[in-house]
Design a protein around this motif. Structure first.
Motif, PDB file in Angstrom:
ATOM      1  N   ASN A 190      45.485  42.336  54.183  1.00 22.31           N
ATOM      2  CA  ASN A 190      44.520  41.774  53.234  1.00 22.31           C
ATOM      3  C   ASN A 190      45.169  40.627  52.473  1.00 22.31           C
ATOM      4  OD1 ASN A 190      42.160  41.417  51.832  1.00 22.31           O
ATOM      5  ND2 ASN A 190      42.378  43.214  50.522  1.00 22.31           N
ATOM      6  N   VAL A 191      44.339  39.724  51.972  1.00 20.25           N
ATOM      7  CA  VAL A 191      44.785  38.635  51.102  1.00 20.25           C
ATOM      8  C   VAL A 191      43.677  38.371  50.095  1.00 20.25           C
ATOM      9  CG1 VAL A 191      45.544  36.222  50.966  1.00 20.25           C
ATOM     10  CG2 VAL A 191      46.093  37.571  52.990  1.00 20.25           C
ATOM     11  N   TRP A 192      44.056  38.230  48.829  1.00 22.03           N
ATOM     12  CA  TRP A 192      43.045  37.861  47.844  1.00 22.03           C
ATOM     13  C   TRP A 192      43.711  37.118  46.694  1.00 22.03           C
ATOM     14  CZ3 TRP A 192      45.140  42.776  47.562  1.00 22.03           C
ATOM     15  CH2 TRP A 192      45.605  43.183  46.310  1.00 22.03           C
ATOM     16  N   THR A 193      42.891  36.521  45.848  1.00 24.34           N
ATOM     17  CA  THR A 193      43.376  35.843  44.649  1.00 24.34           C
ATOM     18  C   THR A 193      42.815  36.554  43.430  1.00 24.34           C
ATOM     19  OG1 THR A 193      43.529  33.720  45.788  1.00 24.34           O
ATOM     20  CG2 THR A 193      43.428  33.658  43.383  1.00 24.34           C
ATOM     21  N   ASP A 194      43.690  36.896  42.471  1.00 20.70           N
ATOM     22  CA  ASP A 194      43.243  37.644  41.299  1.00 20.70           C
ATOM     23  C   ASP A 194      42.801  36.702  40.182  1.00 20.70           C
ATOM     24  OD1 ASP A 194      45.520  36.746  39.969  1.00 20.70           O
ATOM     25  OD2 ASP A 194      46.615  38.629  40.189  1.00 20.70           O
ATOM     26  N   GLU A 195      42.468  37.281  39.045  1.00 19.28           N
ATOM     27  CA  GLU A 195      41.932  36.487  37.933  1.00 19.28           C
ATOM     28  C   GLU A 195      42.962  35.546  37.326  1.00 19.28           C
ATOM     29  OE1 GLU A 195      42.630  40.016  34.604  1.00 19.28           O
ATOM     30  OE2 GLU A 195      40.601  39.371  35.119  1.00 19.28           O
ATOM     31  N   ASP A 196      44.247  35.791  37.599  1.00 16.70           N
ATOM     32  CA  ASP A 196      45.309  34.899  37.122  1.00 16.70           C
ATOM     33  C   ASP A 196      45.664  33.831  38.151  1.00 16.70           C
ATOM     34  OD1 ASP A 196      45.613  36.300  34.689  1.00 16.70           O
ATOM     35  OD2 ASP A 196      46.832  37.814  35.705  1.00 16.70           O
ATOM     36  N   ASN A 197      44.863  33.747  39.219  1.00 17.94           N
ATOM     37  CA  ASN A 197      45.084  32.787  40.308  1.00 17.94           C
ATOM     38  C   ASN A 197      46.388  33.034  41.064  1.00 17.94           C
ATOM     39  OD1 ASN A 197      42.684  31.234  40.218  1.00 17.94           O
ATOM     40  ND2 ASN A 197      43.448  30.165  38.397  1.00 17.94           N
ATOM     41  N   THR A 198      46.831  34.286  41.066  1.00 21.76           N
ATOM     42  CA  THR A 198      47.939  34.684  41.924  1.00 21.76           C
ATOM     43  C   THR A 198      47.370  35.155  43.255  1.00 21.76           C
ATOM     44  OG1 THR A 198      49.354  35.353  40.086  1.00 21.76           O
ATOM     45  CG2 THR A 198      49.860  36.300  42.240  1.00 21.76           C
ATOM     46  N   THR A 199      47.893  34.610  44.347  1.00 20.02           N
ATOM     47  CA  THR A 199      47.461  35.046  45.671  1.00 20.02           C
ATOM     48  C   THR A 199      48.337  36.213  46.108  1.00 20.02           C
ATOM     49  OG1 THR A 199      46.723  32.830  46.287  1.00 20.02           O
ATOM     50  CG2 THR A 199      47.168  34.359  48.083  1.00 20.02           C
ATOM     51  N   TRP A 200      47.696  37.284  46.577  1.00 23.25           N
ATOM     52  CA  TRP A 200      48.404  38.477  47.029  1.00 23.25           C
ATOM     53  C   TRP A 200      48.205  38.648  48.527  1.00 23.25           C
ATOM     54  CZ3 TRP A 200      51.685  40.889  43.847  1.00 23.25           C
ATOM     55  CH2 TRP A 200      51.540  40.651  42.472  1.00 23.25           C
ATOM     56  N   ILE A 201      49.314  38.724  49.251  1.00 21.40           N
ATOM     57  CA  ILE A 201      49.304  38.973  50.690  1.00 21.40           C
ATOM     58  C   ILE A 201      49.803  40.403  50.880  1.00 21.40           C
ATOM     59  CG2 ILE A 201      50.167  38.208  52.939  1.00 21.40           C
ATOM     60  CD1 ILE A 201      51.000  35.570  51.424  1.00 21.40           C
ATOM     61  N   VAL A 202      49.029  41.241  51.518  1.00 22.59           N
ATOM     62  CA  VAL A 202      49.379  42.654  51.661  1.00 22.59           C
ATOM     63  C   VAL A 202      49.868  42.922  53.081  1.00 22.59           C
ATOM     64  CG1 VAL A 202      48.598  45.028  51.349  1.00 22.59           C
ATOM     65  CG2 VAL A 202      47.553  43.188  50.003  1.00 22.59           C
ATOM     66  N   LEU A 203      51.057  43.514  53.188  1.00 16.86           N
ATOM     67  CA  LEU A 203      51.620  43.882  54.486  1.00 16.86           C
ATOM     68  C   LEU A 203      51.577  45.391  54.657  1.00 16.86           C
ATOM     69  CD1 LEU A 203      54.788  41.591  54.790  1.00 16.86           C
ATOM     70  CD2 LEU A 203      52.427  41.109  55.451  1.00 16.86           C
TER      71      LEU A 203
END
Length: 271
Positions: A190-203
């Motif tokens: 999964n990949v998403w961007t949170d409310e702080d504009n941090t992009t998270w890539i999940v492995l």
């Protein structure tokens, strides 16, 4: 971690990243800043000059030699030392190029090293598969060139890349629990961007790779695309546990290798 998600976002290599690896970057400086003679090669990434100063080669991490018990040295440690001695050559003359930081916490000088012929020794060690790329602090003058040489050695299965000791660990709770700096490999779930504009890539649904908006050096190399979910990525870093999740924060592009960068995916360590 609070997050506001409109819809999943997916990350991929941009055209600029593809062109980065299609076109070789130079490991050569415009000029050399100092010429010295070598007294001793300590290991594959450290030398001692005739004036007594130690120099740590910027941008690479070679296998460690255990001088108290050499049988406990890391695989390929002695080969790395011998290779660096050969690259320096009988003249023992080296040319130095400095980066942003000149002294490390161990009071060693930091430099990019070239031999008498002008050959970049970091690039040569990476190309032989006798060192791994590393970026510490702001010292990244030749990082793209070093990345290309490490990738070439990985794909050709040279040196350390033939040994399971040096392969990335599969992302799982028991491999992340060491809390040590490692390479990890996993499937992008999964990949998403949170409310702080941090992009998270999940492995592997277990490791959350954070890329903050202000990390422009990373964002310049990547663009959003759905095609990479399900592919594998390699990440370098020290995991930490926060709010029930294992995380690694990326601060430099060298820390992540996305699908397509490696022609041969390594056989990862299970333990």
């Amino acid at each position: 971690m609070a997050r506001t998600v409109v819809k999943p976002l997916f990350i991929a290599l941009s055209l600029s990243l593809l062109s980065t690896y299609a076109t070789a970057h130079s490991c050569q400086p415009k000029n050399f800043e100092q010429t010295e003679r070598v007294q001793q090669v300590i290991d594959g990434d450290t030398i001692r000059l005739q004036d007594g100063n130690k120099i740590r080669l910027i941008g690479i991490d070679a296998p460690e030699i255990d001088y108290k018990s050499t049988k406990n040295s890391e695989p390929f440690a002695h080969q790395a030392k011998q290779q660096l001695e050969q690259l320096i050559g009988p003249s023992k003359t080296v040319k130095l190029v400095y980066d942003k930081d000149i002294i490390d916490v161990y009071n060693r000088m930091l430099a990019h090293i070239h031999n008498e012929k002008g050959q970049n020794l970091q690039a040569a060690m990476l190309d032989k598969g006798l060192a791994k790329q590393i970026v510490i602090g702001k010292n990244d003058k030749f990082w793209r060139c070093y990345r290309e040489h490490e990738t070439a050695a990985r794909n050709a299965q040279r040196g350390i890349w033939t040994d399971k000791f040096w392969q990335p660990k599969v992302v799982a709770d028991h491999t992340l629990n060491s809390k040590r700096y490692h390479e990890y490999i996993g499937q992008i779930s999964n990949v998403w961007t949170d409310e702080d504009n941090t992009t998270w890539i999940v492995l592997n649904r277990a490791l959350y790779i954070g890329v903050k908006q202000n990390q422009r050096n990373i964002h310049r190399l990547y663009e959003l695309n759905r095609s990479w979910v399900g592919g594998k990525a390699i990440v370098k870093g020290k995991p930490y546990h926060h709010k029930g999740r294992w995380r690694i924060n990326l601060t430099h592009p060298y820390q992540i290798m996305m699908p397509g960068e490696l022609a041969i995916l390594p056989k990862p360590q299970e333990k």
